[in-house]
Structures are given as structure tokens and as C-alpha cells.
Motif scaffolding. Structure first.
Motif: not given
Lengths: 115, 117
Positions: A75-76, A91, A65, A89, A6, A35, A25, A23, A33
Motif C-alpha cells: 500500500h502507498l 502498482c 509504501a 497511480y 488495486q 509504484w 498482488y 495494492c 514491487l
């Protein structure tokens, strides 16, 4: 094995402004995935999840997201935040070959919504 | 809310003493997990269980042991607590996830704040 980054540890934003929490990964297998949100002194609550299908996922409290496989990002976003969105928050990812849904978490992003 | 109860919610203990944290679920889920939460690290998996008497290590298992004698209870033991084990501990549960199903979600307890002095 998976890892999650993050990119922002803290994000200050004014009320009613849009926000994006980033986020990224890495994984050697396909992933699910997630959140999660954590309000002060509470456990984690699922905001949204991506399992398959449409890459744009909508969750609770107006969050959404987008899964981007080529950029390995999830991404949120929220178009207009409220004071009540102040929280941490997280991820998280889980490999699809993982029968037990073991989660690997990012370090968290603290969203601070200011009036 | 998923039926997960962690006890105690807060504990202060001295270095070198044994400590046991309890997670109790009423959902009859097969999988149970213990995570620790530390600033900047998110949550890291300590141990998990995939059935009664079936457990395995996670990412940060050193200094911890677990036991699961009943489906509903998962105990985390610090045999000899150290200051580095000061943390917030979360229990989570989930059900068996066949590949491709949409029912993948872990439910978390409220956490136990442990301070080792």
C-alpha cells in the motif's frame, strides 16, 4: 505468473489530508514491487520500489509504501497530499526470476486532491 | 530523463490499415517493451525484446507484431488496425537485471495515442 489488484479505482481526498492507495498482488515466486505515477498526458514515472530489506520504502514527493508479505500487499501512503499529487497511480510487480524486469500492472487508482 | 522517444505521439487511422509505431532509445538498454494502456486495465504487455532480433510475446500480442533490427529501435506494427486497438501505447526500456541487484527499474516513453476509426 503474477497479478495485481488495486482496490480503488478513484480516491478523492482534500488537500493536506492523509491518503492510502491500496495494492494487493499474487505470485507463485518472490517479487519486486513498484509504484508508478502518471500525470495527465505523460508517461509513467517511478515513485518507489521494493526489492529487498526494510519493508518500509520511501520514495519521491513524500510518498512511502510498506511491503507486507503475509498479506501480499504494498500500500502507498502520504501523510499530507497536495493539489499537485492529482494523478493516476499504478502498482506493479516483477518476478525476481524475471531477468528482464517485465512488469505486471494493476488497473490504476486515480487520486483526486480537492482544495 | 531516460532517452526514449516515441513517434508519432498521436495518430488517427482507419480500420484495416497498417500502422507502425516507433520507439527510439539512446540508453543502449538491452530490454525494450511495448505496453498498451486502457481504462481499468492499467498497462498490459504486448511484446518485448531482449536483444537485436530477439523478441517475444506478452499478454495481449494478438494483432500486433514487432521488430528490432538495431539496439536503439523497437517497432510495433498493427498489420490491420481494428477499433479494439484504439489505445495509448507506451514503450519502456530496462537493462539486464541479474537476480538480487538493486538496479531494477523500467523507464517509459511519453506514449502514443492511437485512434482507429
Amino acid at each position: 505468473a503474477q497479478s495485481v489488484t488495486q482496490l480503488d479505482s478513484q480516491v478523492p481526498v482534500f488537500e493536506e489530508a492523509p491518503v492510502e492507495l491500496r495494492c494487493n498482488y499474487s505470485s507463485s515466486v518472490s517479487v519486486y514491487l513498484f509504484w508508478y505515477v502518471q500525470y495527465p498526458n505523460q508517461g509513467l514515472q517511478l515513485l518507489l520500489k521494493y526489492l529487498s530489506g526494510s519493508t518500509l520504502v520511501k520514495g519521491i514527493n513524500g510518498f512511502e509504501a510498506e511491503f507486507n508479505k503475509s498479506q501480499t500487499s504494498f500500500h502507498l501512503r502520504k501523510p499530507s497530499v497536495h493539489i499537485s499529487d492529482t494523478a493516476e497511480y499504478f502498482c506493479a510487480v516483477s518476478g525476481i526470476d524475471n531477468a528482464g524486469n517485465m512488469l505486471t500492472f494493476g488497473g490504476g487508482t486515480r487520486l483526486m486532491v480537492k482544495p | 530523463d531516460a532517452g526514449i522517444t516515441q513517434s508519432p505521439r498521436h495518430k488517427v487511422t482507419e480500420t484495416g490499415t497498417p500502422v507502425t509505431l516507433r520507439c527510439h532509445q539512446t540508453e543502449n538498454h538491452r530490454y525494450m517493451y511495448w505496453y498498451r494502456q486502457d481504462p481499468g486495465h492499467g498497462l498490459r504487455l504486448i511484446h518485448y525484446s531482449y536483444g537485436v532480433k530477439d523478441t517475444d510475446k506478452g499478454e495481449v500480442s494478438d494483432g500486433y507484431s514487432v521488430s528490432r533490427s538495431k539496439t536503439e529501435d523497437f517497432l510495433l506494427t498493427l498489420e490491420s488496425a481494428t477499433s479494439s486497438q484504439t489505445s495509448v501505447y507506451f514503450c519502456a526500456i530496462s537493462e539486464v537485471i541479474p537476480i538480487g541487484t538493486v538496479n531494477t527499474e523500467a523507464f517509459f516513453g511519453q506514449g502514443t495515442r492511437l485512434t482507429v476509426v
